[in-house]
Each structure stands twice: as C-alpha cells, then as structure tokens.
Design a protein around this motif. Structure first.
Motif, PDB file in Angstrom:
ATOM      1  N   ARG A 184       0.853  -1.188   0.000  1.00 27.06           N
ATOM      2  CA  ARG A 184       0.000   0.000   0.000  1.00 27.06           C
ATOM      3  C   ARG A 184       0.892   1.242   0.000  1.00 27.06           C
ATOM      4  N   PHE A 185       0.489   2.250  -0.784  1.00 20.59           N
ATOM      5  CA  PHE A 185       1.190   3.525  -0.875  1.00 20.59           C
ATOM      6  C   PHE A 185       0.278   4.623  -0.320  1.00 20.59           C
ATOM      7  N   TYR A 186       0.772   5.371   0.671  1.00 17.88           N
ATOM      8  CA  TYR A 186       0.038   6.504   1.235  1.00 17.88           C
ATOM      9  C   TYR A 186       0.658   7.791   0.677  1.00 17.88           C
ATOM     10  N   ILE A 187      -0.129   8.570  -0.076  1.00 17.40           N
ATOM     11  CA  ILE A 187       0.387   9.713  -0.820  1.00 17.40           C
ATOM     12  C   ILE A 187      -0.096  11.020  -0.185  1.00 17.40           C
ATOM     13  N   ASN A 188       0.834  11.946   0.044  1.00 18.71           N
ATOM     14  CA  ASN A 188       0.551  13.233   0.681  1.00 18.71           C
ATOM     15  C   ASN A 188       0.012  14.215  -0.362  1.00 18.71           C
ATOM     16  N   ILE A 189      -1.291  14.508  -0.315  1.00 23.35           N
ATOM     17  CA  ILE A 189      -1.907  15.386  -1.311  1.00 23.35           C
ATOM     18  C   ILE A 189      -1.547  16.863  -1.095  1.00 23.35           C
ATOM     19  N   PRO A 190      -1.614  17.441   0.123  1.00 18.34           N
ATOM     20  CA  PRO A 190      -1.228  18.855   0.268  1.00 18.34           C
ATOM     21  C   PRO A 190       0.202  19.139  -0.181  1.00 18.34           C
ATOM     22  N   GLU A 191       1.122  18.220   0.073  1.00 14.60           N
ATOM     23  CA  GLU A 191       2.504  18.422  -0.363  1.00 14.60           C
ATOM     24  C   GLU A 191       2.593  18.434  -1.887  1.00 14.60           C
ATOM     25  N   TRP A 192       1.877  17.517  -2.534  1.00 13.79           N
ATOM     26  CA  TRP A 192       1.853  17.475  -3.999  1.00 13.79           C
ATOM     27  C   TRP A 192       1.229  18.740  -4.578  1.00 13.79           C
ATOM     28  N   LEU A 193       0.118  19.194  -4.002  1.00  8.17           N
ATOM     29  CA  LEU A 193      -0.526  20.417  -4.484  1.00  8.17           C
ATOM     30  C   LEU A 193       0.394  21.621  -4.328  1.00  8.17           C
ATOM     31  N   SER A 194       1.144  21.661  -3.237  1.00  5.98           N
ATOM     32  CA  SER A 194       2.065  22.771  -3.009  1.00  5.98           C
ATOM     33  C   SER A 194       3.199  22.774  -4.025  1.00  5.98           C
ATOM     34  N   VAL A 195       3.761  21.600  -4.310  1.00  9.67           N
ATOM     35  CA  VAL A 195       4.876  21.502  -5.257  1.00  9.67           C
ATOM     36  C   VAL A 195       4.434  21.885  -6.664  1.00  9.67           C
ATOM     37  N   THR A 196       3.224  21.488  -7.052  1.00  7.57           N
ATOM     38  CA  THR A 196       2.733  21.816  -8.392  1.00  7.57           C
ATOM     39  C   THR A 196       2.290  23.269  -8.501  1.00  7.57           C
ATOM     40  N   GLY A 197       2.107  23.952  -7.372  1.00  6.96           N
ATOM     41  CA  GLY A 197       1.631  25.327  -7.382  1.00  6.96           C
ATOM     42  C   GLY A 197       0.128  25.454  -7.471  1.00  6.96           C
ATOM     43  N   ALA A 198      -0.584  24.329  -7.435  1.00  5.40           N
ATOM     44  CA  ALA A 198      -2.044  24.371  -7.548  1.00  5.40           C
ATOM     45  C   ALA A 198      -2.685  24.972  -6.304  1.00  5.40           C
ATOM     46  N   VAL A 199      -2.211  24.574  -5.128  1.00  7.32           N
ATOM     47  CA  VAL A 199      -2.734  25.078  -3.855  1.00  7.32           C
ATOM     48  C   VAL A 199      -1.550  25.261  -2.911  1.00  7.32           C
ATOM     49  N   GLN A 200      -1.416  26.434  -2.345  1.00  5.72           N
ATOM     50  CA  GLN A 200      -0.334  26.689  -1.409  1.00  5.72           C
ATOM     51  C   GLN A 200      -0.657  26.099  -0.037  1.00  5.72           C
ATOM     52  N   LEU A 201       0.387  25.808   0.725  1.00  6.28           N
ATOM     53  CA  LEU A 201       0.168  25.345   2.091  1.00  6.28           C
ATOM     54  C   LEU A 201      -0.544  26.437   2.883  1.00  6.28           C
ATOM     55  N   PRO A 202      -1.454  26.060   3.783  1.00  3.10           N
ATOM     56  CA  PRO A 202      -2.233  27.067   4.520  1.00  3.10           C
ATOM     57  C   PRO A 202      -1.345  27.970   5.365  1.00  3.10           C
ATOM     58  N   GLU A 203      -1.749  29.227   5.482  1.00  5.86           N
ATOM     59  CA  GLU A 203      -0.960  30.201   6.234  1.00  5.86           C
ATOM     60  C   GLU A 203      -0.863  29.846   7.709  1.00  5.86           C
ATOM     61  N   ASN A 204      -1.899  29.179   8.247  1.00  5.57           N
ATOM     62  CA  ASN A 204      -1.849  28.877   9.678  1.00  5.57           C
ATOM     63  C   ASN A 204      -1.043  27.611   9.978  1.00  5.57           C
ATOM     64  N   ASP A 205      -0.488  26.962   8.943  1.00  5.22           N
ATOM     65  CA  ASP A 205       0.432  25.843   9.166  1.00  5.22           C
ATOM     66  C   ASP A 205       1.839  26.418   9.276  1.00  5.22           C
ATOM     67  N   THR A 206       2.101  27.086  10.373  1.00  8.68           N
ATOM     68  CA  THR A 206       3.331  27.870  10.519  1.00  8.68           C
ATOM     69  C   THR A 206       4.585  27.009  10.551  1.00  8.68           C
ATOM     70  N   ASP A 207       4.474  25.754  10.982  1.00  9.25           N
ATOM     71  CA  ASP A 207       5.639  24.870  11.068  1.00  9.25           C
ATOM     72  C   ASP A 207       5.701  23.871   9.915  1.00  9.25           C
ATOM     73  N   ASN A 208       4.879  24.094   8.875  1.00 10.76           N
ATOM     74  CA  ASN A 208       4.852  23.201   7.705  1.00 10.76           C
ATOM     75  C   ASN A 208       4.652  21.740   8.095  1.00 10.76           C
ATOM     76  N   LYS A 209       3.699  21.515   8.974  1.00  7.52           N
ATOM     77  CA  LYS A 209       3.435  20.151   9.421  1.00  7.52           C
ATOM     78  C   LYS A 209       2.796  19.290   8.338  1.00  7.52           C
ATOM     79  N   LEU A 210       2.241  19.911   7.297  1.00  2.94           N
ATOM     80  CA  LEU A 210       1.625  19.136   6.225  1.00  2.94           C
ATOM     81  C   LEU A 210       2.654  18.541   5.267  1.00  2.94           C
TER      82      LEU A 210
END
Length: 348
Positions: free
Chosen positions: A10-36
C-alpha cells in the motif's frame, strides 16, 4: 502476513505536499511549522490546520507522525468538512476513532486512519490532549492489485552510512553517520509507547535503511494506467477520438451512460466516471501524485490493514520512502497486460 514478508503493498500519498509543489494550492498560512509536509518529522506544539483540497480520490487517509498523547486514550484529533461535520474514520494503527469523529490513540508515537476521501475536507482539529505533533500526512492511498513476484529483494543498507579509515598503524577509525532515521521527539521513528509507562532507551532502535526491489507481473492496463488520463471526464456522446461511447467497450462503472438513444434505439451517449485525479490506478494515484516519484510517501509492504484479517499493521511495517529510479518502465506482455519493476528506498 507475518514477520517482514511483502504482501500486497500500500502507498500513502501526501496530497497537500503534492498540491504545493505543483503550485495548484499553497500550504495554509496557519500551518506555521509546515506540518503538512511529510519530512522532516520535527516535533513542535500542536495546532489546528486549515485544509484546501483538490485531487482527492475515494481512498482517503490521515497519518499523524510523532504525537505526544496525554492522558492515553484521550480525544486527540479529527478532520472536518465544510459543514463542520466530523469525518468518520477507520483504524489502521493506533488511531482508535470513535463514532463521534475523534481519534483516541492509546500510545504516543504515530497513528494512521482511513476514511472516504473527498475534496470537501476543511480543517484538522487538534484537542488539548495532544501536546506535540511532528508531521500530518493527509491524502489518498493506493493498494496494489496483487502481491509482487516471489523473486524480490529486501536490503538493509548500512555501508553508505559508515566511513572507515585505516591508519598507517593498522587501526580502523569508523565514523557512523545517519545509520537510522532521526527520532520523532522522545521516540524513535515508527515506535509506540504507552504515555504513562516506561520507555526503552530509544538509542537502541532499529538501524539501517530499508530498500525494496519489487517486480509486478501481469498487471491489467486498468490497474496500471486507468481508463482516462485527462482532467476532463470526456465529451458528451463521444470519446476523445470522436467515437460514439458504447457501454460494451468498457468495464462496468467506467462509463456513465445517458438516456439518449440513436435511430436504432441503442444508447450511445456517455462520459467517463473518472479522470486522471480520481481513477484508482497506479499511475494516477502514485506516480502522478508523487510528482513522478520525486516526493516522499508512506510505504506499507503488506497493506490493506483496515480490512479485518488483511495486511500487517505492526508498527515496524511502515516506512517513509521515495522511488529510487529515474523513470518507470512498463513492459506489455499481452494485450492490455503489463510487467513493472519498482525500487523503493527509505528516506528521512
């Protein structure tokens, strides 16, 4: 399957990280420590995180890596949709979700749960009973359709982490470097500990970097590539070649047939039920959403552990990995049937 055997991965894939790398959706501003972000898993104070999703498939999961629970069994975290309703989850390891939508981990360390994926996820809620967390990995998981070939290789890499120098006098000077994953707070990676109990010295935890060389033979094209590798669901009445849709040409559930009929009374109109982001196939859910293998993912060599009686959910069965390969090669061995080889390397 017991011990360290490879079953159905099984592969568990991080969607927020992928969206951030592609530029589609930025990491949320309140995630100050980049926990996503999956890595690094660095412990700090826990907090609620706003979520903005695209590309979620039906197989959703939530993994909290490195959490400090006090007292054990407290309501610790949950995820909510846009109606502020709690998302119901199924336990994989140490999540212990309840019908109220909260997860109640019994142990500090990490926990993983699954849920029905949706782009409507809005927020991760953290209670006062979880003091610190490392990384929060949310996304989609993919189960391989079958196990790899029995002729596989599992490696514990040690030599690249140890530098030896022999002096003129014949003595060996040995420098040990990054021979194991950094600790997640007070615990080693992938360790669990009862919060009020004694903990074994974590300096004695597992060493070495795990590597898997796997071959998957006779995979169906629908499992490898899926029906539709476009973002669009197709043109009403015709496919992208201009051919009329015929339900008999596709697997059940692939096509949404409309009620329109032609002059002969045959239903010919329809569109794809799935697209590049939602179809459950290896390319869409793993290769594409790791940005061609560049992004880390959580790997479970014997997965499907949220189905009773299936998989191996022991804590030592999980690893943060990347594909150790520059390209993916698919060999067609019969009509619509493919062979594929993967090299998966643990990272930290």
């Amino acid at each position: 399957m017991a011990y360290q055997n490879v079953g159905t991965p099984r592969f568990y894939i991080n969607i927020p990280e992928w969206l951030s790398v592609t530029g589609a959706v930025q990491l949320p501003e309140n995630d100050t420590d980049n926990k996503l972000l999956t890595l690094p898993v660095e412990m700090s104070n826990a907090y609620d995180i706003n979520l903005d999703f695209l590309g979620m498939a039906d197989n959703g999961f939530l993994a909290v890596l490195g959490h400090d629970i006090s007292p054990p069994g407290s309501n610790s975290y949950s995820i909510e949709d846009y109606t502020s309703a709690k998302v119901q989850m199924t336990n994989v390891i140490n999540g212990d979700p309840n019908q109220d939508g909260w997860c109640y981990p019994q142990y500090s360390g990490f926990s993983i749960t699954t849920f029905t994926g949706s782009n409507d996820i809005k927020e991760l809620k953290v209670s006062e009973y979880i003091n610190q967390i490392g990384s929060v990995v949310i996304g989609t998981y993919y189960d391989m359709p079958h196990s790899p070939e029995l002729d596989l290789t599992m490696t514990r890499e040690m030599g690249n982490s140890v530098k030896r120098i022999r002096t003129k006098g014949g003595s060996d000077l040995v420098d040990y470097r990054h021979i194991k994953s950094p600790t997640w707070g007070s615990l080693a990676a992938w360790e669990l500990s009862y919060p009020t109990g004694s903990t074994i010295n974590q300096a004695l935890s597992r060493s070495g970097r795990r590597i898997w060389d796997l071959s998957f033979n006779y995979m169906q094209g629908s499992d490898m590539f899926g029906l539709n590798q476009s973002l669009s669901s197709g043109l009403s009445g015709t496919d992208f070649n201009g051919n009329l849709f015929l339900g008999s040409d596709y697997d059940a559930g692939d096509i949404n047939m409309h009620s329109d009929v032609d002059d002969t009374g045959t239903d010919t109109h329809g569109n794809f039920n799935y697209n590049l982001l939602t179809d459950d196939n290896f390319f869409s859910q793993v290769i594409h959403k790791t940005n061609g293998g560049q992004l880390p993912f959580i790997f479970q060599p014997d997965g499907d552990g949220d189905t009773p009686g299936s998989g191996n959910n022991n804590p030592d069965q999980f690893a943060i990995c990347k594909f150790d390969m520059k390209s993916f090669k698919f060999d067609q061995v019969a009509n619509g049937v493919y062979n594929m080889k993967l090299k998966i390397r643990e990272v930290w």
